[in-house]
Motif scaffolding. Sequence first.
Motif, PDB file in Angstrom:
ATOM      1  N   VAL A 715      33.857  49.053  40.219  1.00 50.96           N
ATOM      2  CA  VAL A 715      33.540  50.115  41.180  1.00 50.96           C
ATOM      3  C   VAL A 715      32.920  51.315  40.451  1.00 50.96           C
ATOM      4  O   VAL A 715      31.978  51.942  40.945  1.00 50.96           O
ATOM      5  CB  VAL A 715      34.792  50.534  41.965  1.00 50.96           C
ATOM      6  N   ALA A 716      33.450  51.630  39.260  1.00 50.60           N
ATOM      7  CA  ALA A 716      32.884  52.741  38.491  1.00 50.60           C
ATOM      8  C   ALA A 716      31.437  52.445  38.091  1.00 50.60           C
ATOM      9  O   ALA A 716      30.569  53.337  38.143  1.00 50.60           O
ATOM     10  CB  ALA A 716      33.743  52.995  37.253  1.00 50.60           C
ATOM     11  N   GLN A 717      31.145  51.210  37.704  1.00 47.76           N
ATOM     12  CA  GLN A 717      29.764  50.846  37.367  1.00 47.76           C
ATOM     13  C   GLN A 717      28.855  50.971  38.578  1.00 47.76           C
ATOM     14  O   GLN A 717      27.723  51.471  38.484  1.00 47.76           O
ATOM     15  CB  GLN A 717      29.721  49.409  36.835  1.00 47.76           C
ATOM     16  N   LEU A 718      29.345  50.518  39.738  1.00 50.79           N
ATOM     17  CA  LEU A 718      28.558  50.628  40.957  1.00 50.79           C
ATOM     18  C   LEU A 718      28.284  52.091  41.293  1.00 50.79           C
ATOM     19  O   LEU A 718      27.159  52.454  41.676  1.00 50.79           O
ATOM     20  CB  LEU A 718      29.304  49.948  42.106  1.00 50.79           C
ATOM     21  N   ALA A 719      29.288  52.952  41.101  1.00 51.05           N
ATOM     22  CA  ALA A 719      29.117  54.383  41.376  1.00 51.05           C
ATOM     23  C   ALA A 719      28.074  54.998  40.444  1.00 51.05           C
ATOM     24  O   ALA A 719      27.243  55.819  40.876  1.00 51.05           O
ATOM     25  CB  ALA A 719      30.461  55.099  41.249  1.00 51.05           C
ATOM     26  N   ARG A 720      28.114  54.622  39.174  1.00 50.89           N
ATOM     27  CA  ARG A 720      27.131  55.162  38.221  1.00 50.89           C
ATOM     28  C   ARG A 720      25.718  54.742  38.590  1.00 50.89           C
ATOM     29  O   ARG A 720      24.770  55.544  38.525  1.00 50.89           O
ATOM     30  CB  ARG A 720      27.477  54.709  36.806  1.00 50.89           C
ATOM     31  N   LEU A 721      25.544  53.487  38.987  1.00 56.36           N
ATOM     32  CA  LEU A 721      24.216  53.014  39.341  1.00 56.36           C
ATOM     33  C   LEU A 721      23.703  53.714  40.605  1.00 56.36           C
ATOM     34  O   LEU A 721      22.528  54.116  40.677  1.00 56.36           O
ATOM     35  CB  LEU A 721      24.230  51.497  39.546  1.00 56.36           C
ATOM     36  N   VAL A 722      24.560  53.861  41.605  1.00 61.24           N
ATOM     37  CA  VAL A 722      24.157  54.569  42.825  1.00 61.24           C
ATOM     38  C   VAL A 722      23.777  56.007  42.499  1.00 61.24           C
ATOM     39  O   VAL A 722      22.802  56.554  43.028  1.00 61.24           O
ATOM     40  CB  VAL A 722      25.296  54.514  43.873  1.00 61.24           C
ATOM     41  N   HIS A 723      24.545  56.644  41.598  1.00 60.37           N
ATOM     42  CA  HIS A 723      24.236  58.022  41.201  1.00 60.37           C
ATOM     43  C   HIS A 723      22.879  58.098  40.496  1.00 60.37           C
ATOM     44  O   HIS A 723      22.091  59.034  40.728  1.00 60.37           O
ATOM     45  CB  HIS A 723      25.340  58.546  40.291  1.00 60.37           C
ATOM     46  N   ILE A 724      22.576  57.121  39.653  1.00 63.90           N
ATOM     47  CA  ILE A 724      21.294  57.103  38.941  1.00 63.90           C
ATOM     48  C   ILE A 724      20.129  56.973  39.914  1.00 63.90           C
ATOM     49  O   ILE A 724      19.063  57.576  39.736  1.00 63.90           O
ATOM     50  CB  ILE A 724      21.274  55.945  37.921  1.00 63.90           C
ATOM     51  N   LEU A 725      20.348  56.180  40.997  1.00 59.27           N
ATOM     52  CA  LEU A 725      19.270  55.906  41.938  1.00 59.27           C
ATOM     53  C   LEU A 725      19.054  57.025  42.950  1.00 59.27           C
ATOM     54  O   LEU A 725      18.078  56.992  43.711  1.00 59.27           O
ATOM     55  CB  LEU A 725      19.554  54.599  42.694  1.00 59.27           C
ATOM     56  N   GLU A 726      19.975  57.993  42.994  1.00 54.66           N
ATOM     57  CA  GLU A 726      19.817  59.091  43.967  1.00 54.66           C
ATOM     58  C   GLU A 726      18.534  59.877  43.663  1.00 54.66           C
ATOM     59  O   GLU A 726      18.293  60.288  42.535  1.00 54.66           O
ATOM     60  CB  GLU A 726      21.026  60.020  43.919  1.00 54.66           C
ATOM     61  N   GLY A 727      17.754  60.084  44.700  1.00 53.85           N
ATOM     62  CA  GLY A 727      16.521  60.852  44.571  1.00 53.85           C
ATOM     63  C   GLY A 727      15.352  60.061  44.029  1.00 53.85           C
ATOM     64  O   GLY A 727      14.257  60.622  43.832  1.00 53.85           O
ATOM     65  N   HIS A 728      15.562  58.765  43.745  1.00 58.65           N
ATOM     66  CA  HIS A 728      14.485  57.923  43.211  1.00 58.65           C
ATOM     67  C   HIS A 728      14.384  56.664  44.066  1.00 58.65           C
ATOM     68  O   HIS A 728      15.419  56.085  44.443  1.00 58.65           O
ATOM     69  CB  HIS A 728      14.767  57.526  41.754  1.00 58.65           C
TER      70      HIS A 728
END
Length: 775
Positions: A715-728
Amino acid sequence: MKSMWAANKERVLFVVSTALLLAGIIAWSLSASATSAGLWITGTVLGLVFSLAWTIQAVRAGQWSVDVIAVLGLAGALAVNEPFAGAMITVMLASGQLLEARASARARRELSLLIQRAPRTARRRSEEAVTEVPVADVVAGDRLLVGTGEVVPVDGRLLSTAVLDESALTGEPLPVERVTGEDIRSGVVNAGPPLDLLTTAIAAESTYAGVVRLVEQAKASSAPFVRTADRFAIIFVPLTLLLAGLSWALSGDAVRAVAVLVVATPCPLLLAAPIAIMSGISRAAHLGVVIKGGGALEALAGGQIMLFDKTGTLTQGRPVLAEVILAHGYEADDVLRLAASLDQVSPHVLASAIVTGGTRRGLVLQMPENVEEVHGYGLEGTVDGRRIRLGKASWTVGENSPADTPPWVRQARRRADLDGSLTVFISIDGKPAGAFLLQDAIRPDAPRMVRALRTAGLTRVVLVTGDRAETADMVGRIVGVDAVLADRDPAAKLAAIEHESARGSTIMVGDGVNDAPALAAAGVGVALAARGATASSEAADVVLTVDRIDVLGDAILIARRSKRIALQSVLVGMGLSVVAMMAAALGFLPPAVGALVQEVIDLMAIGIALRAVLPGAVHTISMPAADIATAIRLRTEHDATLPLIEQIRLVADGLSSLDCDVSPVKSLLHSLETELLPHERADEKLLLPLVDRALGSSDATAAMSRTHAEIEHQVAQLARLVHILEGHPAQPEDAIELRRLLYGLYAILRLHNAQEEEGAFSLVPDAALRSKASP
């Protein structure tokens, strides 16, 4: 009058013989020798008459009887004018018969009570009124009203919540709460407000009627240890007669021979061993295991190889909702709620699976209107003003060519074929909406039970089933058997029993009509009758009346302990008797003293046998009430996360590499962080420690703790990836990575749920676990 004498002859014999003995002692103390002798002689003659009748009965049955020693001892006491010794022997025999009769009655008490409680009538509800009808007139699909304190007359499905006393069938002492849509068994008592019931079986095919029939078969024989007693009698009777004859011939004193016969009276065989065996049968009955007599208990104790049928034994024997596959634009909870609401009024076994699936997810069901069953196709009705159809794809989705079949329909059929599942399709207001996949799930307690059987001493466990090899192999791997024999018809199952019998004594477990020949052929046949008796129950030596197979391991432990204690009582009692016989043969024990010594030996043997009444080691885990309450609460939360886990797969399925929309992943992530992770953390903090306390070790929970950590990591990995993709804008490789994380998380959660079902929730008493209130 004859039946009254038959029911009380042991008590009458004991009272009369004891009175004659005591009256003679009083007369002797008052120097009335003639009177005391007359009383003791009367007592001796009384014992001689009864023991002679028992001996003749045994001879007619073609059995060796140790009662012949009592006959000779009593006759010898009269012949050499030792009436006190004869009167003592009579009291000993009478006490043995009385205690054995009481032990037999106690062993059958739990089951015999069921016959007395059998309902004769039922209250059938119609649109006009509630009418009382004979229970034999009730048919499947009837709606019944069961009042407070009444026994549920037939098996059925609840149309309202209920509080039930199930102690007569399960042994659970506390009332349990059942929710709308749950299947309940006849024989339980309504401990709450009046309830409505949709019948799913006629009275003759219901659980209660089956158990009542089992009562008649489960009558323990008057000498349940007869086979072992006969083996000892073959040695002991000639030994006694030889020693008595030698002492008379060498000493010329007939009194010595009588003294040998007096101390040889075999109370340990006549009394102590049957007490131990009957105590074992009684303790097993209390767990919900009906053992049909002492011979069956002995055979169960000696079992070495266990053979299982699959369906209903290692699996639950009824379909459960495994997955909901949806057409585009529909929500799983809404589709399931509508389907479960409609299926509440259907007695079909598949309807139970859908209703239970809905209630487990906490969905609020409503009673349907204008319900119509279309034979061979399915069920149709109105729920919340929407027209619902449930049934075959051709009726709900329509006939389509392979090219025109919607992708989700092909997906449902493919998954059903891979998993061996059944499918039920649904349409809402004439539009195809989804499909339900139903599986015969493996019992959570099955792997633990197989391990317990190995601990109990079984050397080999075999799965023998008529199911296809792919499904059978999967079940065998998960449960942990030594061999899997698939695609076996009843004749092939018989051949398997014969083949395995060459390796050692066999125990066969099954629950279907097709299992009856194999159950009859095995060394011990064990039938599961928790959902009603079948031909398998009639053919079996042991019947489980509770819907848990882990009690079978407990029953084997009880059987082995009872047989061991019975043998100990025999060996100690007979060994001491042989020593006393030698002393009597040498002239150190006159008949009167020998009778007293034999009475002391009898009491020692009985004391050893009575240890079987005390609780022994069992595999079933006992948990404190507070821990059970915690486990139930966590199980409720566990069930509430099931739709979310399925949502993970649905979101992953919907991700496209060409047009990756991350918004569904963001919404899912929020639910994972606010619903799933708090539950898993609560499991780590509360559930795993209570399992450790129950098992006395943390080894069993180490794997579950490791998967908790992996879930947090994913879940933490999924959260990091979603955060990276925000705004892009998401790229194709981002969609691939998101799918990888989601499918990985989904697989881990499915495995983790199976671990919790087996390693944690299977420890909780079944009645308590299923009694959680409806949300």
